[in-house]
Design an enzyme around this catalytic site. Structure first.
Site, PDB file in Angstrom:
ATOM      1  N   TRP A 123       0.852  -1.194   0.000  1.00 31.86           N
ATOM      2  CA  TRP A 123       0.000   0.000   0.000  1.00 31.86           C
ATOM      3  C   TRP A 123       0.889   1.246   0.000  1.00 31.86           C
ATOM      4  O   TRP A 123       1.869   1.337   0.744  1.00 31.86           O
ATOM      5  CB  TRP A 123      -0.886   0.025   1.249  1.00 31.86           C
ATOM      6  CG  TRP A 123      -2.322  -0.299   1.027  1.00 31.86           C
ATOM      7  CD1 TRP A 123      -2.869  -1.560   0.933  1.00 31.86           C
ATOM      8  CD2 TRP A 123      -3.407   0.617   0.905  1.00 31.86           C
ATOM      9  NE1 TRP A 123      -4.230  -1.464   0.776  1.00 31.86           N
ATOM     10  CE2 TRP A 123      -4.577  -0.139   0.747  1.00 31.86           C
ATOM     11  CE3 TRP A 123      -3.503   2.014   0.918  1.00 31.86           C
ATOM     12  CZ2 TRP A 123      -5.829   0.450   0.598  1.00 31.86           C
ATOM     13  CZ3 TRP A 123      -4.739   2.601   0.774  1.00 31.86           C
ATOM     14  CH2 TRP A 123      -5.890   1.809   0.605  1.00 31.86           C
ATOM     15  N   GLU A 158      -0.848  -6.344   7.456  1.00 34.48           N
ATOM     16  CA  GLU A 158      -0.174  -7.637   7.239  1.00 34.48           C
ATOM     17  C   GLU A 158       1.296  -7.621   7.652  1.00 34.48           C
ATOM     18  O   GLU A 158       1.975  -8.643   7.645  1.00 34.48           O
ATOM     19  CB  GLU A 158      -0.280  -8.033   5.765  1.00 34.48           C
ATOM     20  CG  GLU A 158      -1.651  -8.558   5.359  1.00 34.48           C
ATOM     21  CD  GLU A 158      -2.683  -7.459   5.302  1.00 34.48           C
ATOM     22  OE1 GLU A 158      -2.357  -6.356   4.806  1.00 34.48           O
ATOM     23  OE2 GLU A 158      -3.822  -7.673   5.780  1.00 34.48           O
ATOM     24  N   VAL A 204       0.612   4.449   6.198  1.00 36.50           N
ATOM     25  CA  VAL A 204      -0.837   4.532   6.376  1.00 36.50           C
ATOM     26  C   VAL A 204      -1.231   5.993   6.275  1.00 36.50           C
ATOM     27  O   VAL A 204      -0.671   6.838   6.968  1.00 36.50           O
ATOM     28  CB  VAL A 204      -1.283   3.950   7.724  1.00 36.50           C
ATOM     29  CG1 VAL A 204      -2.794   3.802   7.762  1.00 36.50           C
ATOM     30  CG2 VAL A 204      -0.623   2.593   7.981  1.00 36.50           C
ATOM     31  N   GLU A 244     -11.214   8.835   4.224  1.00 35.73           N
ATOM     32  CA  GLU A 244     -12.473   9.468   4.628  1.00 35.73           C
ATOM     33  C   GLU A 244     -13.039   8.901   5.921  1.00 35.73           C
ATOM     34  O   GLU A 244     -13.912   9.507   6.539  1.00 35.73           O
ATOM     35  CB  GLU A 244     -13.514   9.293   3.507  1.00 35.73           C
ATOM     36  CG  GLU A 244     -13.151   9.964   2.204  1.00 35.73           C
ATOM     37  CD  GLU A 244     -14.165   9.646   1.119  1.00 35.73           C
ATOM     38  OE1 GLU A 244     -14.104  10.262   0.048  1.00 35.73           O
ATOM     39  OE2 GLU A 244     -15.036   8.764   1.363  1.00 35.73           O
ATOM     40  N   HIS A 258     -11.114   3.992   9.296  1.00 40.48           N
ATOM     41  CA  HIS A 258     -10.262   2.831   9.030  1.00 40.48           C
ATOM     42  C   HIS A 258      -8.800   3.135   9.348  1.00 40.48           C
ATOM     43  O   HIS A 258      -8.073   2.284   9.859  1.00 40.48           O
ATOM     44  CB  HIS A 258     -10.427   2.399   7.572  1.00 40.48           C
ATOM     45  CG  HIS A 258      -9.924   1.020   7.321  1.00 40.48           C
ATOM     46  ND1 HIS A 258      -8.994   0.738   6.354  1.00 40.48           N
ATOM     47  CD2 HIS A 258     -10.218  -0.153   7.913  1.00 40.48           C
ATOM     48  CE1 HIS A 258      -8.729  -0.544   6.366  1.00 40.48           C
ATOM     49  NE2 HIS A 258      -9.465  -1.130   7.305  1.00 40.48           N
TER      50      HIS A 258
HETATM   51  N1  LIG Z   1      -5.490   2.352   3.841  1.00 44.51           N
HETATM   52  C1  LIG Z   1      -4.257   1.754   4.014  1.00 44.51           C
HETATM   53  C2  LIG Z   1      -4.117   0.387   4.228  1.00 44.51           C
HETATM   54  N2  LIG Z   1      -5.205  -0.415   4.287  1.00 44.51           N
HETATM   55  C3  LIG Z   1      -5.120  -1.867   4.101  1.00 44.51           C
HETATM   56  C4  LIG Z   1      -4.763  -2.621   5.396  1.00 44.51           C
HETATM   57  O1  LIG Z   1      -3.424  -2.383   5.792  1.00 44.51           O
HETATM   58  C5  LIG Z   1      -4.931  -4.125   5.160  1.00 44.51           C
HETATM   59  O2  LIG Z   1      -4.072  -4.510   4.109  1.00 44.51           O
HETATM   60  C6  LIG Z   1      -6.361  -4.485   4.815  1.00 44.51           C
HETATM   61  O3  LIG Z   1      -7.227  -4.009   5.821  1.00 44.51           O
HETATM   62  C7  LIG Z   1      -6.524  -6.003   4.671  1.00 44.51           C
HETATM   63  O4  LIG Z   1      -6.188  -6.643   5.874  1.00 44.51           O
HETATM   64  N3  LIG Z   1      -2.903  -0.156   4.408  1.00 44.51           N
HETATM   65  C8  LIG Z   1      -1.775   0.640   4.377  1.00 44.51           C
HETATM   66  O5  LIG Z   1      -0.660   0.126   4.534  1.00 44.51           O
HETATM   67  N4  LIG Z   1      -1.896   1.987   4.175  1.00 44.51           N
HETATM   68  C9  LIG Z   1      -3.109   2.581   3.992  1.00 44.51           C
HETATM   69  O6  LIG Z   1      -3.172   3.825   3.817  1.00 44.51           O
HETATM   70  C1  LIG Z   2      -5.940   3.824   6.232  1.00 42.45           C
HETATM   71  C2  LIG Z   2      -7.022   3.399   5.311  1.00 42.45           C
HETATM   72  O1  LIG Z   2      -7.466   2.267   5.295  1.00 42.45           O
HETATM   73  C3  LIG Z   2      -7.649   4.483   4.505  1.00 42.45           C
HETATM   74  O2  LIG Z   2      -6.657   5.098   3.718  1.00 42.45           O
HETATM   75  C4  LIG Z   2      -8.765   3.943   3.604  1.00 42.45           C
HETATM   76  O3  LIG Z   2      -9.421   5.071   3.076  1.00 42.45           O
HETATM   77  P1  LIG Z   2     -10.957   5.352   3.476  1.00 42.45           P
HETATM   78  O4  LIG Z   2     -10.985   5.635   4.969  1.00 42.45           O
HETATM   79  O5  LIG Z   2     -11.358   6.567   2.657  1.00 42.45           O
HETATM   80  O6  LIG Z   2     -11.753   4.117   3.123  1.00 42.45           O
END
Ligand SMILES: Nc1c(NC[C@H](O)[C@H](O)[C@H](O)CO)[nH]c(=O)[nH]c1=O
Ligand SMILES: CC(=O)[C@@H](O)COP(=O)(O)O
Length: 160
Positions: free
Chosen positions: A31, A67, A89, A93, A96
């Protein structure tokens, strides 16, 4: 001291143990890979600059920062002296962001408590992409470099 007042890439080699005898595991989230690839480059460059041997660095990719927990747990089983967990990360919006950041933080903390292998937290938790770019080789330096130096110091500590 906030990152804005401190360059993440600054280190004094004279204060860092030689890394030639250490084995490093690096787990990288896919990501925001424009950022995580920069963090990985910063980490690898610093490890090699401090004496690490390329053959002693194992790199695995995982889908996202969440992960990193399982990937680091499996990397520990590869008999490395230290693991670096690299992720980015970025706030979206929804809430999460909060759950991913807290989850990966607690998961890596738990690995440090429950295993004998240090796991270095190299996970950016930023409000926007520019903040991440600034901390992965941009104006504030590279958090991957900082993580590599921490990894060498913790690997050395782990041998005492
Ligand atoms: N939004 C971001 C994510 N989201 C995905 C989670 O980390 C994970 O892979 C998913 O929930 C499946 O288990 N991950 C990041 O590294 N950075 C982000 O901004
Ligand atoms: C950290 C996340 O999972 C986030 O970037 C996902 O974006 P959203 O909160 O708009 O679904």
């Amino acid at each position: 001291m906030a990152t804005a007042n401190h360059n993440l890439s600054n280190y004094d080699k004279s204060t860092i143990p030689n890394a030639k005898d250490f084995r490093f595991g690096i787990v990288v989230s896919e990501w925001n890979d424009n950022v995580t690839n920069g963090l990985f480059k910063g980490a690898l460059d610093a490890l090699l600059d401090c004496g690490a041997l390329p053959e002693n660095v194992i790199k695995w990719d995982v889908p996202g920062s969440f992960e990193l927990i399982y990937g680091s747990k499996k990397m520990i089983e590869q008999n490395v002296d230290v693991v670096i967990a690299i992720g980015c990360v970025i706030q979206g919006e929804t809430k999460h962001f909060d759950f991913v950041c807290d989850g990966v933080t607690q998961g890596i903390k738990d690995l440090n408590l429950t295993t004998n292998t240090p796991v270095i937290f190299c996970v950016l938790t930023d409000n926007n992409m520019q903040q991440s770019i600034d901390r992965s080789g941009g104006k504030h330096g590279n958090k991957g470099t900082e993580a590599a130096i921490a990894a060498i110091k913790m690997a050395d500590l782990n041998l005492k």
